[in-house]
Motif scaffolding. Structure first.
Motif, mmCIF file in Angstrom:
data_model
loop_
_atom_site.group_PDB
_atom_site.id
_atom_site.type_symbol
_atom_site.label_atom_id
_atom_site.label_comp_id
_atom_site.label_asym_id
_atom_site.label_seq_id
_atom_site.Cartn_x
_atom_site.Cartn_y
_atom_site.Cartn_z
ATOM 1 N N ARG A 1 -62.841 -25.835 15.747
ATOM 2 C CA ARG A 1 -62.341 -24.621 16.489
ATOM 3 C C ARG A 1 -62.137 -25.137 18.147
ATOM 4 O O ARG A 1 -61.224 -24.558 18.607
ATOM 5 C CB ARG A 1 -63.476 -23.713 16.379
ATOM 6 C CG ARG A 1 -63.859 -23.064 15.237
ATOM 7 C CD ARG A 1 -62.707 -22.783 14.590
ATOM 8 N NE ARG A 1 -61.717 -21.734 14.979
ATOM 9 C CZ ARG A 1 -60.412 -21.822 14.366
ATOM 10 N NH1 ARG A 1 -60.070 -22.416 13.526
ATOM 11 N NH2 ARG A 1 -59.700 -20.774 14.768
ATOM 12 N N HIS A 2 -62.598 -26.047 18.593
ATOM 13 C CA HIS A 2 -62.452 -26.649 19.962
ATOM 14 C C HIS A 2 -61.016 -27.194 20.044
ATOM 15 O O HIS A 2 -60.495 -27.195 20.797
ATOM 16 C CB HIS A 2 -63.505 -27.622 20.349
ATOM 17 C CG HIS A 2 -64.871 -27.091 20.668
ATOM 18 N ND1 HIS A 2 -65.945 -27.882 21.056
ATOM 19 C CD2 HIS A 2 -65.055 -25.816 20.536
ATOM 20 C CE1 HIS A 2 -67.030 -27.043 21.236
ATOM 21 N NE2 HIS A 2 -66.538 -25.596 21.081
ATOM 22 N N PHE B 1 -58.468 -26.151 18.282
ATOM 23 C CA PHE B 1 -57.715 -25.096 18.545
ATOM 24 C C PHE B 1 -57.600 -24.563 19.922
ATOM 25 O O PHE B 1 -56.844 -23.992 20.615
ATOM 26 C CB PHE B 1 -57.749 -23.829 17.604
ATOM 27 C CG PHE B 1 -57.470 -24.266 16.130
ATOM 28 C CD1 PHE B 1 -56.058 -23.591 15.861
ATOM 29 C CD2 PHE B 1 -58.069 -24.797 15.284
ATOM 30 C CE1 PHE B 1 -55.531 -23.865 14.383
ATOM 31 C CE2 PHE B 1 -57.610 -25.075 14.144
ATOM 32 C CZ PHE B 1 -56.447 -24.661 13.897
ATOM 33 N N ALA B 2 -58.941 -24.380 20.352
ATOM 34 C CA ALA B 2 -58.986 -23.920 21.870
ATOM 35 C C ALA B 2 -58.262 -24.649 22.977
ATOM 36 O O ALA B 2 -57.894 -23.863 23.879
ATOM 37 C CB ALA B 2 -60.705 -23.644 22.093
ATOM 38 N N GLY C 1 -54.811 -23.807 22.898
ATOM 39 C CA GLY C 1 -54.579 -22.435 22.961
ATOM 40 C C GLY C 1 -54.643 -22.168 24.502
ATOM 41 O O GLY C 1 -53.803 -21.423 24.876
ATOM 42 N N ASN C 2 -55.599 -22.699 25.307
ATOM 43 C CA ASN C 2 -55.570 -22.543 26.285
ATOM 44 C C ASN C 2 -56.519 -23.831 26.981
ATOM 45 O O ASN C 2 -57.754 -23.474 27.081
ATOM 46 C CB ASN C 2 -55.985 -21.251 26.978
ATOM 47 C CG ASN C 2 -55.866 -20.946 28.453
ATOM 48 O OD1 ASN C 2 -55.759 -21.970 29.325
ATOM 49 N ND2 ASN C 2 -55.829 -19.786 28.982
ATOM 50 N N ASN D 1 -57.466 -24.669 30.108
ATOM 51 C CA ASN D 1 -58.127 -24.213 31.214
ATOM 52 C C ASN D 1 -59.356 -23.290 30.816
ATOM 53 O O ASN D 1 -60.542 -23.444 31.270
ATOM 54 C CB ASN D 1 -57.330 -23.235 32.113
ATOM 55 C CG ASN D 1 -56.277 -24.142 32.771
ATOM 56 O OD1 ASN D 1 -56.357 -25.158 33.290
ATOM 57 N ND2 ASN D 1 -55.042 -23.472 32.807
ATOM 58 N N CYS D 2 -59.165 -22.483 29.782
ATOM 59 C CA CYS D 2 -60.285 -21.632 29.392
ATOM 60 C C CYS D 2 -61.319 -22.403 28.472
ATOM 61 O O CYS D 2 -62.115 -22.421 28.891
ATOM 62 C CB CYS D 2 -59.313 -20.437 28.270
ATOM 63 S SG CYS D 2 -60.674 -19.689 27.557
ATOM 64 N N LYS E 1 -61.977 -25.323 29.109
ATOM 65 C CA LYS E 1 -63.054 -26.110 29.973
ATOM 66 C C LYS E 1 -63.893 -25.381 30.641
ATOM 67 O O LYS E 1 -65.264 -25.565 30.541
ATOM 68 C CB LYS E 1 -61.944 -26.698 31.113
ATOM 69 C CG LYS E 1 -61.440 -27.999 30.991
ATOM 70 C CD LYS E 1 -60.974 -28.853 32.322
ATOM 71 C CE LYS E 1 -60.846 -30.118 32.022
ATOM 72 N NZ LYS E 1 -59.359 -30.379 31.821
ATOM 73 N N VAL F 1 -65.265 -22.490 29.221
ATOM 74 C CA VAL F 1 -66.252 -22.151 28.131
ATOM 75 C C VAL F 1 -67.062 -23.350 27.978
ATOM 76 O O VAL F 1 -67.823 -23.447 26.969
ATOM 77 C CB VAL F 1 -65.757 -21.662 26.907
ATOM 78 C CG1 VAL F 1 -64.993 -20.257 27.381
ATOM 79 C CG2 VAL F 1 -64.809 -22.282 26.239
ATOM 80 N N ILE G 1 -66.014 -26.564 26.938
ATOM 81 C CA ILE G 1 -65.682 -27.669 25.773
ATOM 82 C C ILE G 1 -65.302 -28.922 26.554
ATOM 83 O O ILE G 1 -64.560 -28.846 27.710
ATOM 84 C CB ILE G 1 -64.324 -27.171 25.108
ATOM 85 C CG1 ILE G 1 -64.829 -25.922 24.382
ATOM 86 C CG2 ILE G 1 -63.844 -28.137 24.212
ATOM 87 C CD1 ILE G 1 -63.519 -25.268 23.675
#
Lengths: 495, 331
Positions: free
Chosen positions: B189-190, B192-193, B196-197, B199-200, B202, B204, B206
């Motif tokens: 999932r990381h 994909f994250a 996907g974005n 900045n986001c 980082k 949260v 990850i």
């Protein structure tokens, strides 16, 4: 000759079956500032996209000076001198101010770009806005406020008869906004009509001549500004009487959760020390660019502090080198730029909410999605997130609902301190109230909440204590928020 | 039909699958020998190599990067395995495993420059790819290494139960493992994250660098597996192994619905995308069309697929089509 420059009559537009606009009228007089009001999703942007040829209406007519016109592409709109200044800054960061202003509209001589002319005219256009800067420097060197002004200058390069300003003040400080308003009044005197989209009703009352109010894709009313009060407007926008967010007095514990000592970052802030108590809502006020966001970006580990600064959590000295360190210590962060930093647009609501919590709900190395779904559904209900289900991609939600998902993200993680930078920027009146309520509930549960906001009203309504930041320094605190006014805060900042 | 099946058929991978089957049917109707046991077995075996390399590419594309070194890593590891087996006389399986694990090391070199030094993946992998390719030529002088033991050759050429090619089984096992990894593990999932974005991701919490590093290592491992198995299949090392793998790997991933921008896609799509490429290639042969046409057809199919995909997402294109032709595209 018609009374109006632009008449939009009976405009309708559907997106895959959903009516975004239903028989909406909008008339704009020459040389007026016309406020277009409505909550998010009311159809303001769709209406303006129709007027600027970015969307084709399904039904309706547009008249210019009384004559029926067809606007079926952005080029048509430019040719008719209808120009939009979009809300999102779409300047090219690595290109000079002058070049940005004439992008797509280059000043040419013998098919080559005429740089001399470009610069000269850029200076002239910026002067109309009362801005004097070196137009050869790159746009990325400018603050958000100046970038906004450059965007407007770009629009002015098309010598607009109708200028559409979509939330032009959302990134501006009060003082910068005043400069902008002065420029708007000047343009108005020269006969330019303006459509002014904003969530700040004070600006409407002080700057606009007339207003059109929309709700749920429908026309509600058009009125002279002088005949309307703020409450009238809010009620027409919401379709019901809205409760004002009122200050609630809260009891706060005297246990410190987080403490910073002598934080420094050259060029951003210096010698910053403060404490945040458990269950406290700390309002952080100051002008945009004062260093408010920068301080808390460092607290959360997005940027690094200089080595002499110290941070403590629960009285213990801690090192926060990156967001993960901060999260491990129980912190969460809601960015001011939702689309840029906050959400992963292509992921579902569930994934956006659970992303930082996956580690907590994995079993034998695999994520337990059943649990993730349950938690998500729980928050969708608790936070009243408007969505058909948890699998909807977050990009399809309204700003207010996206923000609720982000807050839920940190709640699900079980944090003890939440930093919120501009928590309600670009969010409509109703959702704003709901988010304020959420912030209070968080604090009631013992979470220390930091609310950084340029909206003084928001800070005054939420904060138990206000920290005033100016030019990278903490200028002081306001403990007794109840008897405080905006002027008091500003005075503290500028003393 | 339930909603999930319907959603799948409407996705890029679903449409590509339908197109693949239709091409097969058409060729079968014309020539009568497409859906034969022999053809299916040859086709899927050949496709498996492209698909495994496609997996490597897919993982990297999901993070928003690209790996242009997949072919060269495959080639280097292929050479190493042959050297170990033939010139050193190492036990074949041990040699295969060592060569594959070295793929991780080569991937880690990419990962280091991309994740920690923050250099554009395109440039890093272009450069390392050239270096690996050069190493192969320096070591072998372009000469083949023959005499790979039967045991190794059997691994890639054998059949399970005399019917299902080993290669296909290996490919499917990798596919299942990767699917579980991407869909069900935190690491997946990381990935994909990040795509996907970033900045986001980082914010949260990850560890974006570490995730990216691991992805390039995995890409290296998968490339190595494809390369080493190719040596086994040919029972010899050839300098040409993997030479033309980069574009097909991207093609398979993109036809399978993986976005070049990251964050969207998956390995099951890559299986389908890889199959379509191979079906086109076989169709060209069976139809006795000059094989020079193969890349033209594949290129055309890729263009059509990505254009349709873009139109599904892009409001402006939708509006333009509606304006010009009165066409409405529904998602």
């Amino acid at each position: 000759m018609s009374e109006f420059v632009i008449e939009m009559k009976g405009i309708s537009k559907s997106f895959s079956g959903v009516k975004a606009l239903n028989n909406v009228d909008l008339n704009i007089k020459p040389g007026e500032i016309h406020a277009l009001l409505g909550e998010n999703g009311a159809g303001k942007s769709t209406m303006m996209n129709v007027l600027t040829g970015q969307l084709i209406m399904d039904d309706g007519q547009i008249f210019m000076d009384g004559e029926s016109v067809k606007i079926s592409s952005p080029k048509d709109a430019f040719e008719k001198n209808i120009v939009l200044v979009p809300q999102e800054l779409n300047l090219i960061q690595d290109v000079s101010i002058a070049e940005n202003i004439f992008l797509g509209n280059e000043r040419q001589k013998n098919k080559l770009v005429n740089w001399e002319n470009t610069e000269k005219e850029a200076i002239k256009l910026l002067k109309l806005l009362n801005v004097e800067i070196d137009v050869k420097q790159k746009v990325k060197k400018l603050s958000a406020a100046y970038q906004q002004l450059v965007s407007i200058a770009r629009a002015l390069a098309y010598s607009p008869r109708v200028l559409i300003l979509d939330e032009p003040t959302s990134v501006l400080t009060n003082r910068e906004a005043k400069t902008l308003f002065a420029s708007m009044q000047r343009l108005k005197k020269q006969g330019t009509s303006m459509v002014f989209i904003t969530h700040h009703l004070d600006e409407v009352l002080s700057e606009a001549d007339r207003m059109t109010i929309m709700r749920d894709g429908q026309f509600v009313k058009v009125a002279e500004v002088k005949n309307m009060t703020k409450d009238d407007i809010i009620n027409s926008m919401a379709g019901r009487t809205v409760k004002k967010t009122v200050r609630v007095k809260r009891k706060i514990s005297d246990e410190v959760f987080f403490e910073a000592q002598n934080l420094n970052r050259t060029g951003e802030f210096e010698d910053v020390s403060f404490k945040i108590y458990k269950g406290e809502i700390l309002g952080v006020a100051g002008l945009v660019g004062a260093g408010r966001s920068e301080i808390f970006k460092t607290v959360f580990g997005i940027t690094s502090k200089e080595p002499d600064g110290k941070t403590f959590v629960d009285g213990k000295k801690v090192e926060i080198r990156n967001p993960l360190d901060a999260i491990k210590l129980g912190m969460g962060y809601v960015s001011e730029e939702r689309r840029h930093d906050g959400i992963t647009p292509g992921m579902s609501i569930m994934e956006n909410m659970m992303l930082p919590s996956y580690d907590q709900i994995k079993e034998k190395g695999l994520i337990n999605f059943k649990k993730a779904d349950e938690i998500t559904d729980d928050y969708i209900q608790k936070f009243k997130i408007k969505t058909p289900n948890r699998e909807v991609l977050i990009k399809n939600l309204s700003g207010g609902n996206q923000q609720k998902v982000i807050v839920a993200r940190w709640m699900a993680k079980g944090i003890k301190m939440l930093i919120m930078d501009e928590p309600t920027r670009g969010i409509d009146v109703n959702a704003k109230g709901e988010i304020h309520q959420l912030v209070r509930e968080l604090a009631d549960h013992g979470v220390a909440v930091v609310v950084i906001s340029s909206e003084m009203e928001e800070v005054l309504a939420l904060a138990d204590r206000i920290m005033v930041v100016h030019k990278g320094k903490i200028r002081g605190y306001i403990e007794d928020v109840d008897t405080t006014t905006e002027e008091d805060v500003l005075k503290l900042a500028f003393q | 039909m339930n909603k999930k099946t319907l959603d799948f058929l409407k996705s890029t991978a679903g449409m590509v699958l339908i197109v693949t089957i239709i091409i097969g049917l058409a060729v079968h109707l014309i020539t009568g020998n497409f859906y034969t046991a022999y053809n299916m077995s040859t086709l899927t075996r050949a496709a498996s190599f492209i698909i495994i390399i496609g997996f490597a590419q897919t993982l990297v594309l999901l993070t928003g990067g690209i790996d242009l070194s997949v072919a060269s890593i495959g080639s280097v590891c292929s050479m190493i395995s042959a050297q170990l087996m033939v010139n050193i006389g190492m036990q074949p399986y041990v040699a295969i495993i060592i060569a594959c694990l070295l793929g991780i090391l080569f991937g880690a070199i990419n990962g280091f420059f991309v994740a920690y030094i923050k250099i554009t993946p395109f440039i890093v992998t272009l450069a390392t790819g050239e270096i690996f390719k050069g190493i192969v030529y320096v070591v072998t002088k372009g000469m083949p290494i023959t005499g790979v033991p039967d045991k190794a050759s059997e691994l890639a050429n054998g059949f399970i139960g005399g019917v299902i090619p080993n290669m296909v089984v290996i490919m499917l096992i990798i596919c299942i493992l990767l699917t579980i990894m991407l869909k069900r593990t935190v690491f997946g999932r990381h990935v994909f994250a990040i795509g996907g974005n970033r900045n986001c991701a980082k914010i949260v919490g990850i560890r974006t660098e570490r995730v990216e590093m691991k992805v390039y290592c995995l890409s290296g491992l998968l490339s190595a597996i494809a390369g080493v198995l190719m040596t086994c299949k040919l029972a010899s090392f050839q300098a040409s192994i993997g030479q033309n793998w980069v574009m097909p790997s991207v093609t398979a991933a993109v036809l399978g619905g993986t976005s070049m921008l990251g964050g969207i896609g998956g390995v099951i799509g890559t299986v389908i995308g890889g199959l379509l490429s191979s079906v086109i290639s076989v169709a060209v042969t069976l139809l006795r069309v000059s094989s020079y046409w193969e890349t033209i057809v594949t290129g055309g199919v890729v263009l059509i697929a990505v254009v349709i995909d873009a139109m599904k997402e892009n409001v402006t294109i939708k509006e333009t089509l509606k304006r010009k032709f009165g066409i409405k595209i529904h998602k």
